[in-house]
Scaffold this motif. Sequence first.
Motif, mmCIF file in Angstrom:
data_model
loop_
_atom_site.group_PDB
_atom_site.id
_atom_site.type_symbol
_atom_site.label_atom_id
_atom_site.label_comp_id
_atom_site.label_asym_id
_atom_site.label_seq_id
_atom_site.Cartn_x
_atom_site.Cartn_y
_atom_site.Cartn_z
ATOM 1 N N GLY A 83 0.796 -1.228 0.000
ATOM 2 C CA GLY A 83 0.000 0.000 0.000
ATOM 3 C C GLY A 83 0.823 1.270 0.000
ATOM 4 O O GLY A 83 0.298 2.362 -0.220
ATOM 5 N N THR A 84 2.110 1.148 0.263
ATOM 6 C CA THR A 84 2.979 2.337 0.339
ATOM 7 C C THR A 84 4.110 2.212 -0.663
ATOM 8 O O THR A 84 5.232 2.631 -0.408
ATOM 9 N N LYS A 85 3.821 1.655 -1.834
ATOM 10 C CA LYS A 85 4.917 1.381 -2.772
ATOM 11 C C LYS A 85 5.423 2.613 -3.494
ATOM 12 O O LYS A 85 6.348 2.521 -4.292
ATOM 13 N N ASP A 86 4.865 3.790 -3.200
ATOM 14 C CA ASP A 86 5.503 5.021 -3.693
ATOM 15 C C ASP A 86 6.801 5.284 -2.921
ATOM 16 O O ASP A 86 7.633 6.068 -3.360
ATOM 17 N N ASN A 87 6.985 4.636 -1.789
ATOM 18 C CA ASN A 87 8.284 4.617 -1.101
ATOM 19 C C ASN A 87 9.167 3.612 -1.836
ATOM 20 O O ASN A 87 8.819 2.447 -1.966
ATOM 21 N N ARG A 88 10.324 4.060 -2.339
ATOM 22 C CA ARG A 88 11.138 3.215 -3.219
ATOM 23 C C ARG A 88 11.564 1.914 -2.535
ATOM 24 O O ARG A 88 11.726 0.885 -3.186
ATOM 25 N N LEU A 89 11.738 1.941 -1.234
ATOM 26 C CA LEU A 89 12.159 0.717 -0.547
ATOM 27 C C LEU A 89 11.002 -0.254 -0.370
ATOM 28 O O LEU A 89 11.186 -1.472 -0.386
ATOM 29 N N ARG A 92 11.466 -4.500 0.563
ATOM 30 C CA ARG A 92 10.162 -4.643 1.219
ATOM 31 C C ARG A 92 10.291 -5.519 2.473
ATOM 32 O O ARG A 92 9.543 -5.396 3.419
ATOM 33 N N PHE A 93 11.295 -6.393 2.465
ATOM 34 C CA PHE A 93 11.517 -7.315 3.598
ATOM 35 C C PHE A 93 12.709 -6.864 4.453
ATOM 36 O O PHE A 93 13.403 -7.694 5.030
ATOM 37 N N ARG A 94 12.964 -5.553 4.478
ATOM 38 C CA ARG A 94 14.252 -5.076 4.983
ATOM 39 C C ARG A 94 14.564 -5.446 6.427
ATOM 40 O O ARG A 94 15.714 -5.538 6.800
ATOM 41 N N GLU A 95 13.550 -5.681 7.255
ATOM 42 C CA GLU A 95 13.857 -6.082 8.641
ATOM 43 C C GLU A 95 14.601 -7.420 8.669
ATOM 44 O O GLU A 95 15.251 -7.744 9.659
ATOM 45 N N LEU A 96 14.472 -8.205 7.596
ATOM 46 C CA LEU A 96 15.116 -9.523 7.579
ATOM 47 C C LEU A 96 16.513 -9.481 6.957
ATOM 48 O O LEU A 96 17.161 -10.514 6.799
ATOM 49 N N LEU A 97 16.946 -8.257 6.580
ATOM 50 C CA LEU A 97 18.338 -8.074 6.123
ATOM 51 C C LEU A 97 18.800 -6.683 6.514
ATOM 52 O O LEU A 97 19.217 -5.882 5.707
ATOM 53 N N ASP A 98 18.761 -6.474 7.827
ATOM 54 C CA ASP A 98 18.933 -5.135 8.381
ATOM 55 C C ASP A 98 20.408 -4.841 8.680
ATOM 56 O O ASP A 98 20.803 -4.746 9.829
ATOM 57 N N PHE A 99 21.212 -4.703 7.624
ATOM 58 C CA PHE A 99 22.646 -4.490 7.851
ATOM 59 C C PHE A 99 23.137 -3.111 7.448
ATOM 60 O O PHE A 99 24.317 -2.806 7.622
ATOM 61 N N CYS A 100 22.266 -2.278 6.888
ATOM 62 C CA CYS A 100 22.726 -0.933 6.498
ATOM 63 C C CYS A 100 21.582 0.060 6.651
ATOM 64 O O CYS A 100 20.411 -0.330 6.639
ATOM 65 N N LYS A 146 18.136 -13.934 -0.271
ATOM 66 C CA LYS A 146 17.165 -14.594 0.606
ATOM 67 C C LYS A 146 15.743 -14.211 0.219
ATOM 68 O O LYS A 146 14.807 -14.995 0.390
ATOM 69 N N THR A 147 15.586 -12.990 -0.288
ATOM 70 C CA THR A 147 14.226 -12.473 -0.504
ATOM 71 C C THR A 147 13.487 -13.214 -1.616
ATOM 72 O O THR A 147 12.268 -13.107 -1.713
ATOM 73 N N ILE A 148 14.217 -13.954 -2.465
ATOM 74 C CA ILE A 148 13.530 -14.762 -3.484
ATOM 75 C C ILE A 148 12.594 -15.747 -2.764
ATOM 76 O O ILE A 148 11.459 -15.982 -3.184
ATOM 77 N N MET A 149 13.064 -16.288 -1.663
ATOM 78 C CA MET A 149 12.239 -17.217 -0.879
ATOM 79 C C MET A 149 11.089 -16.483 -0.188
ATOM 80 O O MET A 149 9.974 -17.003 -0.110
ATOM 81 N N PHE A 150 11.354 -15.273 0.293
ATOM 82 C CA PHE A 150 10.266 -14.518 0.950
ATOM 83 C C PHE A 150 9.145 -14.250 -0.061
ATOM 84 O O PHE A 150 7.967 -14.319 0.268
ATOM 85 N N ARG A 151 9.548 -13.970 -1.305
ATOM 86 C CA ARG A 151 8.517 -13.658 -2.319
ATOM 87 C C ARG A 151 7.734 -14.907 -2.731
ATOM 88 O O ARG A 151 6.556 -14.825 -3.062
ATOM 89 N N ILE A 152 8.403 -16.053 -2.724
ATOM 90 C CA ILE A 152 7.654 -17.291 -3.006
ATOM 91 C C ILE A 152 6.599 -17.505 -1.919
ATOM 92 O O ILE A 152 5.427 -17.770 -2.197
ATOM 93 N N ILE A 153 7.004 -17.354 -0.674
ATOM 94 C CA ILE A 153 6.066 -17.523 0.439
ATOM 95 C C ILE A 153 4.923 -16.499 0.326
ATOM 96 O O ILE A 153 3.744 -16.824 0.509
ATOM 97 N N GLU A 154 5.308 -15.277 -0.010
ATOM 98 C CA GLU A 154 4.310 -14.207 -0.171
ATOM 99 C C GLU A 154 3.261 -14.598 -1.208
ATOM 100 O O GLU A 154 2.058 -14.462 -1.004
ATOM 101 N N GLN A 155 3.765 -15.112 -2.355
ATOM 102 C CA GLN A 155 2.844 -15.402 -3.451
ATOM 103 C C GLN A 155 2.058 -16.692 -3.238
ATOM 104 O O GLN A 155 1.094 -16.959 -3.953
#
Length: 446
Positions: free
Chosen positions: A57-63, A70-78, A228-237
């Motif tokens: 719903g907030t995809k006007d935010n580039r991240l 979109r899954f940034r909490e799961l790769l929070d290194f920067c 890793k997010t390829i797997m998150f997107r499979i789960i999402e879909q």
Amino acid sequence: MSKLAFQRCINPGCGAEFDCSETLVECPKCGELLDIVYDWDKINVPDKMSDFAKRWGTKDNRLDFSGVWRFRELLDFCPDETKVSIGEGQTILQLNDGLAKDLGVSAGRLHLQYEGMNPSGSFKDNGMTAAFSHATMVGATASACASTGNTSASMALYAHSCGLKCTVFIGSGRIAFGKLSQSMDYGGHTIQIMGDFDDCMKQVQDVCKQLDIYLVNSLNPFRLEGQKTIMFRIIEQLGWEVPDWIIVPGGNLGNSSAFGKAFMELKQLGLIGKIPRLAVINADGARTLSDLYNDKKLRWNGGNVDQGTIDAYYAELTAKNFSPHTCASAIEISRPVNLKKCLRALDVCNGVVLAVTDEEIVNAKAQIGLHGLGCEPASAATIAGLKHLLADGTIGKDERIACVLTGHQLKDPDVTVNYHKDSQGPFSNPPVECANDLDEIIKLMK
Ligand SMILES: *Cc1c(COP(=O)(O)O)cnc(C)c1O
Ligand SMILES: [Zn+2]
């Protein structure tokens, strides 16, 4: 350490830790691979995977738009300010009942995760967005990689999006033209070495060390975080459900390693109930993982991988003057740099490994094309492998399967055109020649 994320050596006998502000592609103490490890208690991880859907719903935010960040909490290194994105990860999971029927899989069970939809046409963009975000964080000015093609295309694209110089090392004559054309178009400095991918890989590591250049091969632990997010997107879909099987081609083994880490972390965080099984598919002409896993019974073994078995195998390759050969150029690699991490993934996911022939690969590729999604040869190793796994009963016809189609069909048109034009296989669909004459043309339309 009090940071949200840090780097840690995967060797349990070492376990050395390093800050994420350091740029390392191996443990300075023991030479092993490094992992990115998170202090989850300090990260505001959502309670359930479906919470990530709010970002639609907030995809006007580039991240939020990025299928990686979109899954940034799961790769929070920067920090967000250094995150680089060009809209990667807008990929689809296609339910393909047509292909399922051909293979004897039940309707509603076979899915194709099409990573060819990424900006540079392969899954590598998932990793590059993460690597260049880290490169930006540490202030790198130049990047390099060894490549069978897709890494260079992706690197050149991302390097330009954040103003880094980039140099590509490719082996002579071993690159699909679709891929080479991309890195040249994106302005990558291309050095063609008289050797194969494994030679390039060795050289680029030394060059990067000597000249302090940022290396973006999958030795780079930050790249794998993005993948890793390829797997998150499979789960999402799948409506936030986990499939029974993930099938992926294995080359340098970065992807399979990243998938295993993804599931390991999701399970640890309580975000998934079960871990899917993983099948990694080699090409017969580059079957190091299959040989070591199936014949030599090499295992993760709690991190204590038997180095002697690996060394002996590589010594044999050297003695034979072995160079890998397969039409699936993206997996034409005989010394996979992420071997140990992949063994961990196979351990975590109760995985299997097998090797398929080039003939099986090109036939599977044509079948995938017939059922509405193209891909490059390496990607088709998944379906070629699935056929074996169904035949020997490893995978049941009612299991839910997701095959990762790693690269776009137009990456390697030569293999496709040759297959069809020369009627090499059962799915060949050659063009029919015809005189420039209406009656003759109409005859052919029947
Ligand atoms: C890089 C690549 C692979 C191999 O992935 P690894 O992570 O190196 O195992 C497979 N398919 C395509 C299209 C690739 O670009
Ligand atoms: Zn170490």
